[in-house]
Design an enzyme around this catalytic site. Structure first.
Site, short mmCIF file in Angstrom:
data_model
loop_
_atom_site.label_atom_id
_atom_site.label_comp_id
_atom_site.label_asym_id
_atom_site.label_seq_id
_atom_site.Cartn_x
_atom_site.Cartn_y
_atom_site.Cartn_z
N ARG A 159 0.85 -1.21 0.00
CA ARG A 159 0.00 0.00 0.00
C ARG A 159 0.88 1.25 0.00
O ARG A 159 0.47 2.30 -0.48
CB ARG A 159 -0.95 0.00 1.19
CG ARG A 159 -1.65 1.35 1.42
CD ARG A 159 -3.02 1.25 2.05
NE ARG A 159 -3.08 0.42 3.22
CZ ARG A 159 -2.60 0.78 4.44
NH1 ARG A 159 -2.05 1.96 4.62
NH2 ARG A 159 -2.70 -0.05 5.45
N TYR A 204 -12.13 17.78 -16.74
CA TYR A 204 -12.66 16.43 -16.86
C TYR A 204 -13.90 16.28 -15.96
O TYR A 204 -13.95 16.82 -14.86
CB TYR A 204 -11.57 15.44 -16.43
CG TYR A 204 -11.99 14.01 -16.47
CD1 TYR A 204 -12.14 13.34 -17.68
CD2 TYR A 204 -12.25 13.32 -15.30
CE1 TYR A 204 -12.54 12.03 -17.71
CE2 TYR A 204 -12.65 11.99 -15.33
CZ TYR A 204 -12.80 11.35 -16.54
OH TYR A 204 -13.20 10.05 -16.55
N ASP A 235 -3.50 18.86 -15.19
CA ASP A 235 -3.82 17.53 -15.70
C ASP A 235 -3.26 17.46 -17.13
O ASP A 235 -3.75 18.13 -18.03
CB ASP A 235 -5.35 17.35 -15.69
CG ASP A 235 -5.78 15.96 -16.18
OD1 ASP A 235 -5.04 15.33 -16.95
OD2 ASP A 235 -6.89 15.52 -15.79
N LYS A 260 -4.93 6.31 -19.83
CA LYS A 260 -5.06 6.80 -21.21
C LYS A 260 -3.74 6.60 -21.98
O LYS A 260 -3.30 5.49 -22.12
CB LYS A 260 -5.52 8.25 -21.20
CG LYS A 260 -6.68 8.54 -20.23
CD LYS A 260 -7.97 7.86 -20.63
CE LYS A 260 -9.05 7.95 -19.54
NZ LYS A 260 -9.35 9.30 -19.09
#
Ligand SMILES: *Cc1c(COP(=O)(O)O)cnc(C)c1O
Length: 395
Positions: free
Chosen positions: A62, A115, A187, A212
């Protein structure tokens, strides 16, 4: 790699080699998937040394994981940042960054064209924890400067935007943000570090949906944050607790994809420009949105701050939503699917892609036509894609 070879390496070389300097177990030539939740130590003292950061070593996946670390290192080098950390998805990267850096009473300035998921955070979640959000018209550089000038702790930007490919001037926004001491976050999912390096323009943090272009094969979800050491550390420590970590297996797939990032993006840049030019001349197409076209309102800024215009374009058809549905249904060389940046071409309307979270009214207010098609070029041959678009338009 940064040691003996004393020259600035290009993106293609960084993507292939960064983070792979150490010899691997069994003489493996490729980074293995280290599929282990905890890491074991021969004795408590060496475990303590690693846990306290006095010696290198992973404790629990983690927090850190060797496969994940190589992915982070490649993106760090590609973006030219001091540090990087990764996440289970792009939205995990964006939400953890915002929640780690903001506190009640802060003010955020952003744009209306973020977005869809990011917009939801701005409109629904941050106001609930008493963070004030001002969203300005994306194309209005003066309004953005004025909003930042009123004082804020964070400026969150995206360029080119989704789905209408608006461009904003990053250097100008950074100048305004610095005057008020605000952190800037960009972004960079649409551009990729092959086409645009916001950190070189003075931006503090770059965030990606690695799902992406970075991964590029539509087979893994991931997110990544790159930039100033102290800021990335803060977000990393927050993510250690929220647990939105990238899995070793996803990191392996993203790493494999990343190695061909430069090849893919250059090809996708060329194809998108060819498709945009062809569609701009087509009688059934009302408008084409692509910053590589000379008459695009953001073309000059894009030419100055980008080295390629990206693999995504959008276009509005003459007609209504049924025209668009019919057109999309006829495409043979495109998945009707919600993502972008894949080796396969993907196409869809904003109603099921970027702005699925919005109502038709909200999309209209954002200036997104219902006949819009977002088209993300894959690595197929451009003339085959153009032929496919023409047969679908002819019907
Ligand atoms: C897809 C996308 C995101 C969200 O990323 P996920 O990996 O789907 O969570 C954020 N920003 C942009 C620009 C995107 O295209």
């Amino acid at each position: 790699m940064e040691g003996r070879l004393k020259r600035e390496l290009s993106a293609a070389t960084i993507a292939a080699w960064a983070g792979e300097e150490q010899p691997l177990a069994f003489g493996a030539a490729q980074i293995p998937i280290v599929q282990s939740a905890p890491f074991a130590y021969p004795d408590i003292d060496s475990w303590l040394d690693a846990a306290l950061g006095c010696a290198p070593g992973d404790i629990y996946s983690r927090n850190t994981n060797p496969t994940v670390r190589v992915f982070e290192e490649k993106v760090r080098r590609l973006e030219g940042g001091d540090d990087a950390t990764s996440f289970a998805s792009g939205m995990a990267a964006i939400s953890n960054t915002l929640f780690a850096l903001l506190k009640p009473g802060d003010r955020v300035v952003s744009i209306k064209d973020s977005y869809g998921g990011t917009s939801k955070i701005f409109l629904d979640i941050l106001p609930r924890i008493n963070v004030e959000v001002e969203l300005v018209d994306t194309h209005d550089g003066e309004a953005l400067e004025a909003a930042i000038g009123q004082g804020c702790s964070l400026v969150y930007l995206e360029t080119p935007t989704n789905p209408t490919l608006k461009i904003l001037d990053l250097a100008r926004a950074v100048r305004a943000a610095r005057k008020v001491g605000a952190v800037t976050v960009v972004d960079n999912t649409f551009a990729t570090p092959v086409n645009q390096r916001p950190l070189d323009l003075g931006v503090d943090l770059v965030v990606h949906s690695a799902t992406k272009f970075l991964g590029g094969h539509d087979d893994a979800m991931g997110g990544v944050l790159v930039g100033q050491l102290e800021l990335v550390r803060r977000v990393f420590q927050y993510r250690e607790i929220t647990g939105a970590c990238l899995s070793a297996f996803a990191a392996y797939l993203l790493l494999r994809g990343l190695k061909t990032l430069d090849l893919r993006v250059r090809r996708q840049n060329e194809t998108a420009l060819a498709v945009a030019r062809r569609l701009a001349d087509h009688p059934r197409v009302e408008a084409v949105y692509y910053p590589g076209l000379e008459w695009h309102p953001g073309h000059d800024i894009a030419r100055a701050q980008m080295s390629g215009y990206g693999g995504v374009l959008s276009f509005a058809l003459r007609g209504d939503f049924d025209t668009t549905k019919h057109f999309l249904n006829r495409l043979q060389l495109a998945h009707r699917a919600a993502s972008l940046g894949s080796v396969n071409t993907l196409a869809g309307p904003p109603a099921t892609t970027s702005h699925v979270e919005c109502s038709a009214d909200e999309r209209r207010l954002l200036g997104i036509p219902e006949t819009l098609v977002r088209y993300s070029c894959g690595v197929e041959d451009a003339s085959d894609l153009i032929a496919d678009l023409e047969q679908a338009l002819a019907a």
